[in-house]
Design a protein around this motif. Structure first.
Motif, PDB file in Angstrom:
ATOM      1  N   ILE A   1      37.659  33.969  40.172  1.00 56.14           N
ATOM      2  CA  ILE A   1      37.148  35.346  40.307  1.00 56.14           C
ATOM      3  C   ILE A   1      36.198  35.395  41.488  1.00 56.14           C
ATOM      4  CG2 ILE A   1      35.815  37.188  39.226  1.00 56.14           C
ATOM      5  CD1 ILE A   1      36.779  36.215  36.523  1.00 56.14           C
ATOM      6  N   ASP A   2      36.421  36.368  42.360  1.00 64.01           N
ATOM      7  CA  ASP A   2      35.689  36.475  43.612  1.00 64.01           C
ATOM      8  C   ASP A   2      34.637  37.562  43.510  1.00 64.01           C
ATOM      9  OD1 ASP A   2      35.419  35.602  46.304  1.00 64.01           O
ATOM     10  OD2 ASP A   2      37.603  35.523  46.456  1.00 64.01           O
ATOM     11  N   ARG A   3      33.471  37.287  44.096  1.00 55.24           N
ATOM     12  CA  ARG A   3      32.440  38.329  44.176  1.00 55.24           C
ATOM     13  C   ARG A   3      32.122  38.664  45.622  1.00 55.24           C
ATOM     14  NH1 ARG A   3      28.353  36.913  39.232  1.00 55.24           N
ATOM     15  NH2 ARG A   3      27.962  39.153  39.329  1.00 55.24           N
ATOM     16  N   SER A   4      32.945  38.114  46.575  1.00 58.56           N
ATOM     17  CA  SER A   4      32.797  38.520  47.977  1.00 58.56           C
ATOM     18  C   SER A   4      34.115  39.142  48.440  1.00 58.56           C
ATOM     19  CB  SER A   4      32.445  37.311  48.853  1.00 58.56           C
ATOM     20  OG  SER A   4      33.464  36.352  48.799  1.00 58.56           O
ATOM     21  N   ASN A   5      34.038  39.993  49.444  1.00 54.23           N
ATOM     22  CA  ASN A   5      35.217  40.724  49.938  1.00 54.23           C
ATOM     23  C   ASN A   5      35.963  41.415  48.801  1.00 54.23           C
ATOM     24  OD1 ASN A   5      35.014  40.307  52.764  1.00 54.23           O
ATOM     25  ND2 ASN A   5      35.910  38.259  52.583  1.00 54.23           N
TER      26      ASN A   5
ATOM     27  N   SER B   1      44.855  35.667  48.689  1.00 54.32           N
ATOM     28  CA  SER B   1      44.941  36.290  47.360  1.00 54.32           C
ATOM     29  C   SER B   1      44.011  37.494  47.244  1.00 54.32           C
ATOM     30  CB  SER B   1      44.621  35.268  46.267  1.00 54.32           C
ATOM     31  OG  SER B   1      43.387  34.641  46.537  1.00 54.32           O
ATOM     32  N   THR B   2      42.914  37.455  47.970  1.00 54.11           N
ATOM     33  CA  THR B   2      41.994  38.601  47.970  1.00 54.11           C
ATOM     34  C   THR B   2      42.728  39.925  48.183  1.00 54.11           C
ATOM     35  OG1 THR B   2      40.061  37.371  48.701  1.00 54.11           O
ATOM     36  CG2 THR B   2      40.158  39.654  49.348  1.00 54.11           C
ATOM     37  N   VAL B   3      43.595  39.983  49.174  1.00 58.27           N
ATOM     38  CA  VAL B   3      44.248  41.272  49.449  1.00 58.27           C
ATOM     39  C   VAL B   3      45.424  41.521  48.505  1.00 58.27           C
ATOM     40  CG1 VAL B   3      43.440  41.584  51.809  1.00 58.27           C
ATOM     41  CG2 VAL B   3      45.589  40.343  51.405  1.00 58.27           C
TER      42      VAL B   3
END
Ligand code: GDP
Ligand code: MN
Ligand code: MN
Ligand code: MN
Length: 251
Positions: free
Chosen positions: A112-116, A38-40
Motif C-alpha cells: 500500500i502506497d502513501r506517495s503519488n 503499479s501506481t498508475v
C-alpha cells in the motif's frame, strides 16, 4: 537494448485507458516490453482508499500500538487495518508490517502506497496484477509483453528496486539449467527472473518522485533460445527463508 520513458502522460484517474494513453504517445514495436508502474494501474483501476474506510479492529490496534512502541513513531491503526484487509498472511508485525497479498507478492504494508496517490490517503496494489497486464496488453496495437511493476525493498541489502507484480505476453523467467558455462560445467540451478530484471531497468528510468514517468518501454530485449517458466512467487513449502521466519519474533 534500450529503455525510455513514455513522455507526456497525464495524472491518471479511475477509468483511464492506459493502453490507449501509451499507444498515442509512442510508436510501439514487437521487440518492446511495456513496463507500467503499479501506481498508475491502481489509479486507473480506482484502487484508491481513505483511512476512514478502515475502522480498526482489535488485531490492527494491537499491531499499531506494538509498532508505535517499537519504532517510537505514531502509527494509525486504520492503516494497519487496511494492510490486514489486503493480506492473506502476516510474516512480520514488527518492526514493520510484512505481509503476503492475495496474488502472492510479499511486501511491506502489502504494497500500500502513501506517495503519488493522487491526493487520496492510500493507493492499494492492483487486485490481480497479471490480469491488469493482460488487459493493458489487449488494448495495445502491437503484440508485445506488458509488465506491472512496483518499487520494493529486499532482505539482506539496503535500498529498493523495481520488481514485477504481474506480467503478460512473456514467461516470468528463463531457464539456464542444462546449459554449459565457459568451462563446460553444466548449470544446475540458474533460473533467471527476467521480469524482475526488466522491472529493475524500468524503475531506474521511471524514478520515484514527481518525474511523471510511470511507463517505460524496454526495447530490444531478447529472451533467447531458452525454456521459460511462469513461476515467480514461491510457495511456502519451498520457501525456506520464509519457513525460518515462522517461529521468529522481534525482541
Ligand atoms: P510505484 O513504484 O508503482 O509505487 O510508482 P511511483 O510512485 O514510484 O511512481 C513511478 C513514476 O510514476 C514516478 O515518475 C511518478 O512521478 C510517476 N507517476 C505516479 N503517478 C502518476 C500519474 O498519475 N501520472 C503520471 N504521468 N506519472 C505518475
Ligand atoms: Mn509509489
Ligand atoms: Mn508502490
Ligand atoms: Mn516506485
Amino acid at each position: 537494448m534500450e529503455a525510455f520513458a513514455v513522455p507526456g502522460l497525464p495524472e491518471i484517474e479511475a477509468g483511464d485507458d492506459l493502453a490507449a494513453l501509451v499507444a498515442n504517445r509512442v510508436s510501439l514495436r514487437e521487440d518492446d516490453v511495456v513496463c507500467v508502474a503499479s501506481t498508475v494501474v491502481s489509479k486507473a483501476e480506482g484502487r484508491t482508499a481513505a483511512l476512514s474506510d478502515y475502522p480498526a479492529g482489535p488485531r490492527a490496534r494491537e499491531i499499531a500500538s506494538r509498532l508505535e512502541s517499537v519504532t517510537g513513531e505514531e502509527k494509525d491503526p486504520r492503516f494497519a487495518q487496511a494492510v490486514l484487509e489486503e493480506s492473506t498472511d502476516v510474516l512480520m508485525d514488527a518492526p514493520f508490517l510484512l505481509t503476503e497479498t492475495r496474488f502472492g507478492h510479499v511486501g511491506v504494508n502489502a504494497g500500500i502506497d502513501r506517495s503519488n496517490t493522487g491526493g487520496d490517503d492510500l493507493l492499494l496494489l492492483p487486485k490481480q496484477p497479471s490480469e491488469s497486464a493482460e488487459r493493458i496488453r489487449d488494448g495495445l496495437p502491437v503484440d508485445c509483453p506488458v509488465l506491472v511493476t512496483d518499487t520494493s525493498g529486499r532482505p539482506f541489502r539496503h535500498g529498493q528496486r523495481g520488481v514485477t507484480l504481474g506480467w503478460a505476453g512473456m514467461p516470468a523467467s528463463r531457464d539456464w539449467r542444462g546449459e554449459e558455462d565457459r568451462d563446460g560445467h553444466e548449470l544446475e540451478v540458474t533460473v533467471e527472473s527476467v521480469v524482475d530484471e526488466l522491472a529493475a531497468a524500468a524503475n531506474l528510468v521511471s524514478g520515484e518522485g514527481s518525474g511523471g514517468t510511470p511507463v517505460v518501454v524496454v526495447r530490444g530485449f531478447e529472451f533467447g533460445d531458452h525454456d521459460g517458466s511462469q513461476e515467480l512467487y514461491r510457495e511456502v513449502s519451498g520457501d525456506f527463508v520464509r519457513q525460518a521466519l515462522r517461529g521468529w519474533s522481534y525482541e
